[in-house]
Enzyme design. Structure first.
Site, PDB file in Angstrom:
ATOM      1  N   LYS A  53      14.903  13.203  23.644  1.00 56.25           N
ATOM      2  CA  LYS A  53      14.302  12.560  22.499  1.00 56.25           C
ATOM      3  C   LYS A  53      14.289  11.306  21.781  1.00 56.25           C
ATOM      4  O   LYS A  53      13.491  10.387  21.698  1.00 56.25           O
ATOM      5  CB  LYS A  53      14.171  13.695  21.587  1.00 56.25           C
ATOM      6  CG  LYS A  53      13.537  15.143  22.011  1.00 56.25           C
ATOM      7  CD  LYS A  53      13.836  16.262  20.978  1.00 56.25           C
ATOM      8  CE  LYS A  53      13.006  17.681  22.009  1.00 56.25           C
ATOM      9  NZ  LYS A  53      13.530  18.809  21.063  1.00 56.25           N
ATOM     10  N   GLN A  97      16.878  21.313  16.072  1.00 53.32           N
ATOM     11  CA  GLN A  97      17.068  21.673  17.502  1.00 53.32           C
ATOM     12  C   GLN A  97      17.227  22.954  17.471  1.00 53.32           C
ATOM     13  O   GLN A  97      18.396  23.383  16.711  1.00 53.32           O
ATOM     14  CB  GLN A  97      17.833  20.658  18.080  1.00 53.32           C
ATOM     15  CG  GLN A  97      18.171  21.403  19.678  1.00 53.32           C
ATOM     16  CD  GLN A  97      16.854  20.637  20.317  1.00 53.32           C
ATOM     17  OE1 GLN A  97      16.032  19.811  20.291  1.00 53.32           O
ATOM     18  NE2 GLN A  97      16.233  21.641  21.138  1.00 53.32           N
ATOM     19  N   ASP A 120       7.832  19.386  14.774  1.00 51.28           N
ATOM     20  CA  ASP A 120       7.465  20.460  15.669  1.00 51.28           C
ATOM     21  C   ASP A 120       6.242  21.462  15.503  1.00 51.28           C
ATOM     22  O   ASP A 120       6.246  22.209  16.293  1.00 51.28           O
ATOM     23  CB  ASP A 120       8.856  21.272  15.676  1.00 51.28           C
ATOM     24  CG  ASP A 120       9.805  21.045  16.999  1.00 51.28           C
ATOM     25  OD1 ASP A 120       9.329  20.325  17.902  1.00 51.28           O
ATOM     26  OD2 ASP A 120      10.927  21.419  16.888  1.00 51.28           O
TER      27      ASP A 120
END
Ligand code: NAP
Length: 306
Positions: A53, A97, A120
């Protein structure tokens, strides 16, 4: 024989858009959109995901940072870190994460992120806006799945769409997105009776369960669009040979890494499906591209830019 629905062409288009838009926004505002990933612990896959990412950000002219915290991080320390990122004007997107170490409560942690930095798309407010079909940040993998369906040319409206998997990050938000796009959705999970029979009614079948090659021909209506979200590392040479024959790329994977990535869908389903996404190089590249796009969206959202 169906068509392989590769992720690279649509992912490249999204990335090109992000690159140009980031340049434009920089010229207009003098600021660079930025994403910060918070990684707690040393899970190898998670470390590799956050690095991918970070690199994707850098390749597209966005700021990408990783905050790496020790595995024993407490809820209090993590909350302070997330609050600092919430207050940092140079940070547009915050990503925690997953999975988190056991002592940390995932839902509570996600709830600390400012909703307008929730790239997200899994904060309760983001999910609420999705269900209301109001503008907001949407989860990246489900958005990538929609992009791949679009690539097949088969419209969602009016079609029977079966999703196997009901996680918060994939199955449930995807069901809302497909409903908003006027598809008729069935969500399946481990308690579903007659999974194969239900799946075989789908015009569009999406597998997001994390069970290698579970979806075989009898799950698939001839000509259906099949999107394979699952990724499992498979290291058994006999299984790999059964699924991929003598494919030299799989043999190389096994020799180099000791495993190869296999989706939830048996690749031989390509004989029955109209379209099938490969694993790897199907949904994965779209997930990353959508994260970059969400970082831009978050940048604009917070500044009230069109
Ligand atoms: P998850 O949280 O483990 O959820 C799996 C879902 O599959 C659950 O709803 C589970 O049902 C269902 N399931 C498991 N076994 C089943 C069975 N035998 N029959 C019917 N349903 C079954 O997983 P996730 O986070 O959604 O991820 C799913 C897969 O997608 C994983 O392989 C993950 O690595 C992959 N993934 C890929 C990307 C990408 O970018 N390529 C992104 C995200 C995830 P229950 O709810 O009843 O337990």
């Amino acid at each position: 024989m169906g068509v392989w629905l590769e992720g690279k062409p649509p992912a490249d288009r999204v990335r090109e858009f992000v690159k140009n838009e980031a340049q434009r926004l920089r010229a207009v505002t003098g600021a660079i959109p930025g994403l910060t990933a918070v990684l707690v612990g040393d899970n190898k896959s998670s470390l590799s995901y956050v690095r991918t990412k970070e690199k994707a950000c850098q390749a597209l002219g966005l700021n990408g940072n990783i905050i790496h915290m020790p595995v024993e991080t407490t809820m209090d320390t993590l909350r302070d870190q997330i609050r600092a990122l919430n207050d940092d004007d140079s940070v547009d997107g915050i990503l925690v994460q997953l999975p988190l170490p056991k002592q940390l409560e995932t839902n509570e942690v996600i709830g600390w992120i400012r909703p307008d930095k929730d790239v997200d798309g899994i904060h309760p407010e983001s999910l609420g806006l999705l269900v209301q079909n109001q503008p907001g940040l949407r989860p990246c993998t489900p958005m990538g799945v929609l992009e791949l369906i679009k690539e097949s040319g088969v419209p969602i409206e009016g079609r029977d769409v079966v999703i196997i998997g009901r996680s918060l990050i994939v199955g449930k938000p995807l069901a809302a997105l497909v409903t908003n796009a006027n598809g008729t959705v069935t969500i399946c999970h481990s308690k579903t009776r007659d999974l194969a029979g239900t799946a075989a009614r789908a015009d569009i079948l999406i597998a997001a369960m994390g069970k290698a090659a579970f979806v075989t021909r009898e799950f698939v209506k001839p000509g259906a669009v099949v999107i394979d979200v699952g990724t499992s590392a498979v290291s058994d040479p006999a299984t790999i040979r059964t699924l991929f024959g003598d494919d030299p790329l799989r043999a190389k994977d096994l020799a180099d890494k000791g495993y190869t990535l296999v989706g939830d869908v048996d690749p031989r389903v390509i004989d029955t499906a109209g379209w099938l996404t490969p694993v790897p190089k199907g949904v994965g590249p779209l997930t990353i591209a959508m994260l970059m796009k969400n970082t831009l969206e978050a940048f604009k959202l917070r500044r009230g830019l069109p």
